[in-house]
Write a protein that holds these residues in place. Sequence first.
Motif, PDB file in Angstrom:
ATOM      1  N   ALA A  10      47.660  42.059  38.169  1.00 17.69           N
ATOM      2  CA  ALA A  10      46.419  42.733  37.801  1.00 17.69           C
ATOM      3  C   ALA A  10      45.239  41.767  37.841  1.00 17.69           C
ATOM      4  CB  ALA A  10      46.558  43.354  36.415  1.00 17.69           C
ATOM      5  N   GLU A  11      45.444  40.549  37.355  1.00 19.98           N
ATOM      6  CA  GLU A  11      44.380  39.554  37.377  1.00 19.98           C
ATOM      7  C   GLU A  11      44.019  39.162  38.806  1.00 19.98           C
ATOM      8  OE1 GLU A  11      42.690  37.778  34.598  1.00 19.98           O
ATOM      9  OE2 GLU A  11      43.316  39.755  33.847  1.00 19.98           O
ATOM     10  N   ALA A  12      45.026  38.942  39.652  1.00 25.30           N
ATOM     11  CA  ALA A  12      44.773  38.498  41.024  1.00 25.30           C
ATOM     12  C   ALA A  12      44.053  39.556  41.845  1.00 25.30           C
ATOM     13  CB  ALA A  12      46.092  38.112  41.692  1.00 25.30           C
ATOM     14  N   LEU A  13      44.284  40.833  41.565  1.00 24.13           N
ATOM     15  CA  LEU A  13      43.624  41.899  42.316  1.00 24.13           C
ATOM     16  C   LEU A  13      42.121  41.936  42.064  1.00 24.13           C
ATOM     17  CD1 LEU A  13      46.241  44.778  42.071  1.00 24.13           C
ATOM     18  CD2 LEU A  13      45.370  43.733  44.167  1.00 24.13           C
ATOM     19  N   GLN A  14      41.673  41.353  40.956  1.00 21.95           N
ATOM     20  CA  GLN A  14      40.243  41.353  40.669  1.00 21.95           C
ATOM     21  C   GLN A  14      39.460  40.485  41.650  1.00 21.95           C
ATOM     22  OE1 GLN A  14      39.190  40.774  36.518  1.00 21.95           O
ATOM     23  NE2 GLN A  14      41.135  41.651  35.831  1.00 21.95           N
ATOM     24  N   ARG A  15      40.152  39.575  42.364  1.00 22.54           N
ATOM     25  CA  ARG A  15      39.476  38.730  43.356  1.00 22.54           C
ATOM     26  C   ARG A  15      39.414  39.396  44.735  1.00 22.54           C
ATOM     27  NH1 ARG A  15      38.938  32.997  41.762  1.00 22.54           N
ATOM     28  NH2 ARG A  15      39.970  32.698  39.757  1.00 22.54           N
ATOM     29  N   MET A  68      49.683  48.839  35.321  1.00 22.22           N
ATOM     30  CA  MET A  68      49.794  49.035  36.769  1.00 22.22           C
ATOM     31  C   MET A  68      49.155  50.354  37.200  1.00 22.22           C
ATOM     32  SD  MET A  68      50.949  46.481  38.422  1.00 22.22           S
ATOM     33  CE  MET A  68      51.174  47.336  39.972  1.00 22.22           C
ATOM     34  N   ARG A  69      49.300  51.394  36.400  1.00 26.93           N
ATOM     35  CA  ARG A  69      48.672  52.674  36.730  1.00 26.93           C
ATOM     36  C   ARG A  69      47.150  52.528  36.749  1.00 26.93           C
ATOM     37  NH1 ARG A  69      46.653  57.457  34.655  1.00 26.93           N
ATOM     38  NH2 ARG A  69      47.328  59.336  35.789  1.00 26.93           N
ATOM     39  N   GLU A  70      46.591  51.836  35.768  1.00 28.24           N
ATOM     40  CA  GLU A  70      45.148  51.598  35.735  1.00 28.24           C
ATOM     41  C   GLU A  70      44.702  50.815  36.966  1.00 28.24           C
ATOM     42  OE1 GLU A  70      44.634  49.529  32.085  1.00 28.24           O
ATOM     43  OE2 GLU A  70      44.937  51.287  30.814  1.00 28.24           O
ATOM     44  N   LYS A 121      42.166  52.099  40.254  1.00 30.75           N
ATOM     45  CA  LYS A 121      40.997  51.355  40.726  1.00 30.75           C
ATOM     46  C   LYS A 121      41.102  51.027  42.215  1.00 30.75           C
ATOM     47  CE  LYS A 121      40.033  49.181  36.245  1.00 30.75           C
ATOM     48  NZ  LYS A 121      39.977  47.894  35.487  1.00 30.75           N
ATOM     49  N   GLN A 122      42.344  50.945  42.729  1.00 31.52           N
ATOM     50  CA  GLN A 122      42.555  50.652  44.144  1.00 31.52           C
ATOM     51  C   GLN A 122      42.491  51.897  45.008  1.00 31.52           C
ATOM     52  OE1 GLN A 122      42.796  47.610  45.518  1.00 31.52           O
ATOM     53  NE2 GLN A 122      42.584  46.625  43.517  1.00 31.52           N
ATOM     54  N   GLY A 123      42.238  53.048  44.406  1.00 34.17           N
ATOM     55  CA  GLY A 123      42.077  54.269  45.182  1.00 34.17           C
ATOM     56  C   GLY A 123      43.266  55.194  45.206  1.00 34.17           C
TER      57      GLY A 123
END
Length: 665
Positions: A271-276, A55-57, A61-63
């Motif tokens: 984490a997977e869903a945020l990649q979209r 989650m930290r990683e 990436k989300q700023g």
Amino acid sequence: MMFRLPRWFGAVLLLLAVALPAWSTQRALLVGVSELVNQPQALWLQAPRNDVTLMREVLLKQGFGAAEITVLADGVSGAALPDAQRIHEALGRLLEQSKSGDFVLLYFSGHGTRLRDAGKRYQEPDGLAENFLARDVRGTVGTDAALAGGVRDVDFDGWVQAFLARNVFVWSVFDTCSATSMTRGATATPATAEGPQQDEVRWRGVRAAQLRSVAGEPPASTLVAPAARATARARYVAFFASESHQVTPELRLPRQSRNARPQGLLTWAVAEALQRRPATWRELFDGVLAVYPPVIDELAQRFPTRELPSPVAEGNLDAPLFENSAGALSTRPVWRAQRAGGVLTLAIGQLDGLVPQQPVRVLATLEDGTVRAAPAQLSQLGLGHAQVGLPDSLRELSASTLWRISPLAEPSSLALRVLAEAPLPAGLSLEYPASILATDARAQADVRWVDLGAAGQRLEVLSPDLGGANASAVIADAAAARRRLETLARLKWFGRLQALASGAQFDGFEARFEVWQGDRLVRGEAAQRADTGPLPLRAGERAVLSVRNGSGQSLNLVIVGIDAGGTVRPVYPGDLGETNRFEQGTREQPAAKRFELPWFDAPGSRLLVLAAPAAAYSGPRLFGAGPQQDAISDFRVRGQLRAEEQRQVFAAMVRWGGGDAATAR
């Protein structure tokens, strides 16, 4: 040589400093409890330390700034240990740092349990309360007490309210669960590892009776959130790994990968869903649900006797991702669909506001987040399912594509038709599918609107379905007249819902009206599937709705009323920040709850009760009758994941009979 700025320049800077808002900050508290140091190692977990790291990683990436992410976890370098005291202290520091406009993530990964807590003001339908187990949990203290070292659900709710009171947007994620055996008295299943060592599965969730009490000074268990004013949850979203009676797994993810490591399923799915690159919380949750089926199918083969988890989401899901905004980003409902060849299937239908041959927009989200769209039309439609032919321009897309359907407009056949000589008032606010249309044909009109100038507006009800033909009233205030039109539009949709579900069978669900005088039950009667009313109230009596779910399934339940003054009264869910997923119960041990109806005491008051079994891996389903808040005028209805040929439904539209029993309809 000294350069001198003109005098006006300082004034401009001052104006800019006043006009521009301070930059908002994104912060997060990540808590992962793998080791319960006072408990047998058989109850320990492996993945929470990996979950907080992942989650930290993701947040970086989300700023999110690295300094704004606090981690409490065992086995993570540089992190403080997740003891109960430290968790509350970290929440307190986070609250102290937060200011209006900020965004906060409250994330918890570890074991959960449920037990009776007599100190709770709000009692769950099954009478139990959730607790998150801190690292130093020691077991129960006395009877009907909170856990020593547990963090109670009411405390979490208090912290959320404290942040909301500061105008902070809160996203809560609980990759934890509750124990099935505890909530329903079934044979205990172990919360230990199952399967081969190289690919074992651990289940999050223990029974309170499994926790060992330890001698000595217990950890603080009465730390509570600071008092805060009750705030509408327009800036709130929560993801839960499972329903209240389920457990959730941790296992090596991604499957069949050399780099796989133990992870909580919900955390990995987020984490997977945020990649979209989802734009809203609903899109993110839909992406989470899309990740679950392959893993769940595998687990179902390995553990056929277990009930596997179905994630739950609540709150303002249409708000933009990672922002402090109460406004809905989408202007139309968006429902998940599944592709089978050239057909897209939806687990929503007429009960959600769809009509035959309705024009829709097909949205296809690719793995990199790119969205392609094409128009289409409903080809099949039932109460709880629909199909759409896949547009030719989207047929070549891969199997990894996520599919969604959005209606192009509110159906005109469901709209409140208003006969008006002047334009309708501006600012009408309705949730799909309720809407208002102007008409010039009296034979088709539901309502006649006459602008009387300085004297106000006259509303004449023409449809007997809206409270009696030719009933009219002069309303001096334009805002009140607008609200009355909105109420009539919703009432027309409520009546349509009741008509659609009329005669449907739903074994195990019961809704009864009870009349109470003080603490004494005076009488009760079933809420029939028709426009009938309970016995009239006498002096000193009050109306209560009692709901019992013994169906063996979780429910999508909506209870909403319109009082005699025309105000919409949400009953369940009580506000937008609450899930409408009603807990599972059996005939022997039903989930039950009573709802006070203090406004249901005058002729003209109406109440709609609508319930249907909840499909697994589905988002909230409010049937177009959920609660509305002024801050979120565009809140929309969403649907389910899987279609069924027949759906069980319960619906009742009840009108209070007033002082004369003969007037009950």
